[in-house]
Motif scaffolding. Sequence first.
Motif, short mmCIF file in Angstrom:
data_model
loop_
_atom_site.label_atom_id
_atom_site.label_comp_id
_atom_site.label_asym_id
_atom_site.label_seq_id
_atom_site.Cartn_x
_atom_site.Cartn_y
_atom_site.Cartn_z
N ALA A 254 0.80 -1.37 0.06
CA ALA A 254 -0.03 0.02 0.04
C ALA A 254 0.79 1.07 0.17
N SER A 255 1.79 1.10 0.58
CA SER A 255 2.90 2.38 0.76
C SER A 255 3.53 2.83 -0.57
N LEU A 256 3.40 1.73 -1.60
CA LEU A 256 4.14 1.84 -2.73
C LEU A 256 3.13 2.55 -3.70
N GLU A 257 2.15 2.87 -3.46
CA GLU A 257 1.06 3.41 -4.39
C GLU A 257 1.52 4.39 -5.54
N GLU A 258 2.16 5.20 -4.91
CA GLU A 258 2.60 6.40 -5.74
C GLU A 258 4.04 6.35 -6.44
N VAL A 259 4.73 5.19 -6.00
CA VAL A 259 5.92 5.14 -6.58
C VAL A 259 6.07 4.79 -7.98
N PRO A 260 6.86 5.27 -8.68
CA PRO A 260 6.77 4.92 -10.23
C PRO A 260 7.36 3.39 -10.45
N VAL A 261 6.94 2.63 -11.34
CA VAL A 261 7.49 1.30 -11.43
C VAL A 261 8.91 1.40 -11.63
N GLN A 262 9.59 2.35 -12.43
CA GLN A 262 10.82 2.27 -12.87
C GLN A 262 11.68 2.50 -11.34
N ASP A 263 11.18 3.08 -10.28
CA ASP A 263 11.80 3.46 -9.17
C ASP A 263 11.70 2.42 -8.10
N LEU A 264 10.69 1.37 -8.50
CA LEU A 264 10.63 0.40 -7.42
C LEU A 264 11.68 -0.32 -6.85
N ASN A 265 12.37 -0.67 -7.83
CA ASN A 265 13.76 -1.64 -7.58
C ASN A 265 14.74 -0.96 -6.72
N LYS A 266 14.66 0.35 -6.83
CA LYS A 266 15.57 1.09 -5.78
C LYS A 266 15.12 0.87 -4.53
N ILE A 267 13.97 1.21 -4.26
CA ILE A 267 13.46 0.68 -2.70
C ILE A 267 13.60 -0.55 -2.39
N LEU A 268 13.42 -1.57 -3.16
CA LEU A 268 13.40 -3.00 -2.73
C LEU A 268 14.85 -3.22 -2.65
N LYS A 269 15.97 -2.74 -3.47
CA LYS A 269 17.13 -2.82 -3.21
C LYS A 269 17.66 -2.33 -1.86
N ALA A 270 17.34 -1.18 -1.42
CA ALA A 270 17.83 -0.39 -0.43
C ALA A 270 17.39 -1.12 1.10
N LEU A 271 16.06 -1.78 0.82
CA LEU A 271 15.59 -2.36 1.97
C LEU A 271 15.85 -3.85 2.04
N ARG A 272 16.04 -4.52 1.25
CA ARG A 272 16.43 -5.90 1.05
C ARG A 272 15.43 -6.74 1.83
N LEU A 273 14.15 -6.68 1.76
CA LEU A 273 13.13 -7.30 2.45
C LEU A 273 13.21 -8.73 1.88
N PRO A 274 12.32 -9.46 2.78
CA PRO A 274 12.25 -10.92 2.28
C PRO A 274 11.70 -10.89 1.00
N LYS A 275 12.04 -12.23 0.09
CA LYS A 275 11.67 -12.26 -1.16
C LYS A 275 10.11 -12.24 -1.49
N GLU A 276 9.30 -12.55 -0.43
CA GLU A 276 7.84 -12.65 -0.75
C GLU A 276 7.35 -11.14 -1.07
N TYR A 277 8.16 -10.29 -0.17
CA TYR A 277 7.80 -8.94 -0.14
C TYR A 277 8.08 -8.28 -1.60
N SER A 278 9.31 -8.49 -2.02
CA SER A 278 9.59 -7.92 -3.35
C SER A 278 8.89 -8.43 -4.56
N GLU A 279 8.63 -9.83 -4.55
CA GLU A 279 7.64 -10.42 -5.65
C GLU A 279 6.52 -9.86 -5.74
N LEU A 280 5.74 -9.69 -4.56
CA LEU A 280 4.33 -9.21 -4.36
C LEU A 280 4.45 -7.85 -4.82
N ALA A 281 5.45 -7.20 -4.33
CA ALA A 281 5.52 -5.62 -4.68
C ALA A 281 5.56 -5.33 -6.31
N VAL A 282 6.27 -6.13 -6.81
CA VAL A 282 6.46 -5.81 -8.21
C VAL A 282 5.39 -6.41 -9.05
N LEU A 283 4.60 -7.43 -8.44
CA LEU A 283 3.52 -7.91 -9.27
C LEU A 283 2.26 -6.82 -9.14
#
Length: 378
Positions: A254-283
């Motif tokens: 929900a917190s990612l709603e206004e994050v442009p798709v092209q910037d999403l990986n920057k956040i995921l890389k910086a946070l290094r969350l569990p894989k299930e978070y990154s997979e669902l976020a991208v989807l």
Amino acid sequence: MYYFSKIQKISRIVGAMKRYIVGGWVRDTLLKEEGFDIAPQDKDWVVVGASPEEMVKRGFIPVGADFPVFIDPKNGEELALARTERKSGKGYHGFVFHADPSVTLEEDLLRRDLTINAMAFDEDGSLIDCYGGKEDLKNRVLRHVSDAFVEDPVRLLRVARFSARLSEFSIAPETMTLLQTIVSSGESDNLVQERVTQEFLRALEESKPSRFFEVLRETGYLERAFPAWKLSPSVLAKVDEVKSKDPRLKRFVASLEEVPVQDLNKILKALRLPKEYSELAVLAKTYEKKVPKVSSSSSEKLLFLKKTDSLRRPERFKQLLDCYETDLSKDERDYWEQLADAVRQLDLKEIVAKVKDKKDVPKMVDEARCLLIEKFSK
């Protein structure tokens, strides 16, 4: 309330080992008395007037790697020797600890982050409050204990998380200034990534996670560490609205709603969350506002089910649908969940057996699935 001289007298009596409950258990006990719906968790004990050798002699089991911590074999409780600390380097690990029988309780409490976390109960249940924690608790204020607060960058994350847990509390102006100093001085750049992830996930479980983000933004840390993360008031409101048994994953998406798709990986890389978070976020970002209408063609619906891997990973597909609760009606959500179940249960063995050329199997399977979707949707 005990005074400093009283504590010093107690702690320096030869052989007078004393132990005190400190920190979170004390704070939460007092909060409960104030009417907060909170249950004190494990007790943290501090021992004053003892050396590591004496603790071992008395039968306590040493377990601390960085400073003297012991386990009471009678009840499994953890006891730490009173200690002081001195900044010796950068970041959370840049400290030298000193623990011996001469360290007083007020010296140990002085190194703690907030006044509400710097109180103690003695073994008789009397409150020891050297730094005004009870008054701050009563006034709903988060206030640092000493200016050494700025030496540990983790305190930035902890105060933000406490703000999310105790949303009725405000941060003292002078404490906010120190939080901003942690960021502007570059000390926050020394945060260990694992600790950032840990505090972030814990914050998503709190009663008002939006406060965590708001504090990090006010201190300048959000812009410094996650410049791509855009969190408008409406997005933060949606984060707070998420209510479920384990809300962390859904709140993160929900917190990612206004994050442009092209910037999403920057956040995921910086946070290094569990894989299930990154997979669902991208989807979720990929199909944001793109879930086919119920009236769409069967081929469009099948493509959506296949692209989201709903047929192999039904639980994640349900989580994805949960992420769209503000965009999908309950009927639409139920439709997609039931449709995915029906397509998943389609017996393909008979279809495959009739295909003469194995290259035609994928096409025949899709045709059977589309036919099922058409019948299901009538």
